[in-house]
Design a protein around this motif. Sequence first.
Motif: not given
Lengths: 322, 322
Positions: A233-237, A255-259, A274-279, A288-289
């Motif tokens: 999952i990248v940037g919610g997709a 989301s990456v949190a779900s992963v 990088a799109a998910d660095r703040d998740q 790791v970003v």
Amino acid sequence: MPQGSGHVLALCGGIGGAKLALGLSRAVAPDQLTILVNTGDDFVHLGLAISPDIDTVLYTLSGLADPVRGWGVRDETWNFMAALGGLGGETWFQLGDRDLATHVERTRRLAAGESLAAVTEGFRRAWGIGPRVLPMSDDPVRTRVETAAGWLDFQDYFVRRRCEPAVTGLDFAGAEAADPSDAALTLLASPELRAVVICPSNPYLSIDPLLAMPGLRRALAACPAPVVVVSPIVGGAAVKGPTAKMMGELGIEVSVASVARHYEGLIDALVVDAADRDQHVPPGLDVVVTQTVMRTLEDRVNLAKAVLAAADRIGGSRRRSE
Amino acid sequence: MPQGSGHVLALCGGIGGAKLALGLSRAVAPDQLTILVNTGDDFVHLGLAISPDIDTVLYTLSGLADPVRGWGVRDETWNFMAALGGLGGETWFQLGDRDLATHVERTRRLAAGESLAAVTEGFRRAWGIGPRVLPMSDDPVRTRVETAAGWLDFQDYFVRRRCEPAVTGLDFAGAEAADPSDAALTLLASPELRAVVICPSNPYLSIDPLLAMPGLRRALAACPAPVVVVSPIVGGAAVKGPTAKMMGELGIEVSVASVARHYEGLIDALVVDAADRDQHVPPGLDVVVTQTVMRTLEDRVNLAKAVLAAADRIGGSRRRSE
């Protein structure tokens, strides 16, 4: 074991996973990489034993893969399909003329008593592939998809119906009773194991069939080596395929949190874009970003190196704290 | 039944027989021709049910046949074989990409419970073929060849070893117990039958498997219609294939007289080439001299007409003498 040495075990499904497997094959020595592949998508079609994810991995690593489609082989022709259509045969699952040899020969060898692992090993050698490629099991595990239209065989859902029916559940028939690959279990318990990499494959369709085998899940949970997952999952997709659509249908936030939650208790680090660095991810997990979208061979190799660097950091700090 | 009307039943093997079958299909109405085909050459290869003679007849009648090779389909490609070779698979039996669809689909339908006759009928309809094409039996009959190298499966002898081993005997395993085609038996007993044509196929390899089924042999011997055989021997040699070589090895003179003796008691007329007009044949047998070598479509149709004319003369004189 010195840092940066030892064996790498990659868990993967089809196209997305095979991309990282290819990157890993360029980042470590051939005899230091084993790829454990989902067989939940396997099915018998036209009497032929078809293993889509194994084939995608083998074609990708051998250089035979079609670079545009991502599945099947390059310079493919389709005269078999055209002739089959002329006979009124089933043409919803595309089988190219060259690709067909893989299925016919696999079917022949299985019927002659070879295991799927032995057949896969024979193909690996014939195609000059360095790393070891292991089916997750020699026993049949069949992914089935629950939808409003009822329970569907995986390829019926995935190819014939193009992932259109909304998914309400998944089942991996046979997984409870299937014996996981012996070689994979041995590796997972080995002090020589440098890292386990869960490739950016669909967690629900491509990795869960492996984890649905109790012995493999236990061995992964107990594995002394760092386990690193690359988020699909990248940037919610989803980067590719039906992952995001299916997560939505199953009521899971895309989301990456779900992963991270999905693999909780099994993994040490999560590699995100990088799109998910703040998740937010569960505490105790290294994040790791890096760039996780793989367009070029260089992208694949760079991601592989970032994944291994993360694993080596975790492994190094574990050794220091011992 | 007025002269020149009624149904024609042709018995045939592969390439040579299919040529005359094509001629017959242009000489009579589609619903007045049935072609009964040898299945002794059938075998399972790479897990696929292959019926070489049925396919040659179907490809020839549909116009799909390769005009140069005589077997297989036109505009064929060979990417499956190339890929199979790359995997170390068995490549001694050539299977083109288009041709392969026939074998895969036949295998699938047989496994699903269809009879060989039903599968053949399905293919006939799919390819728009007018005349009926019948496998000689739905039960397996397997031609085996005795040689100095021992008993060989037919395709092993015929294709892999290119007919090189000297033949000392032949066997049609399963023929005693096989049920001949019901439709063929019904036709052979029918007062509506105009003629039985034994095509210029190899008598020992292509026609004997049919006659090795006791029920079919009896029905042919008792058949009220004229039975006409076209000699595959022309001028002391075979038009094609291993017929002459095999006759020599079996101690049989390579002549039309030998062909006539081989079918003695079953046939009413023998059609021979001008080259053989002075050969002695058993008394009581009509001998028709015409061009039997078929190079063009016109040759095929002309030979078919000559054969039918011979049958009609015999049928007419029988009716006059009744």
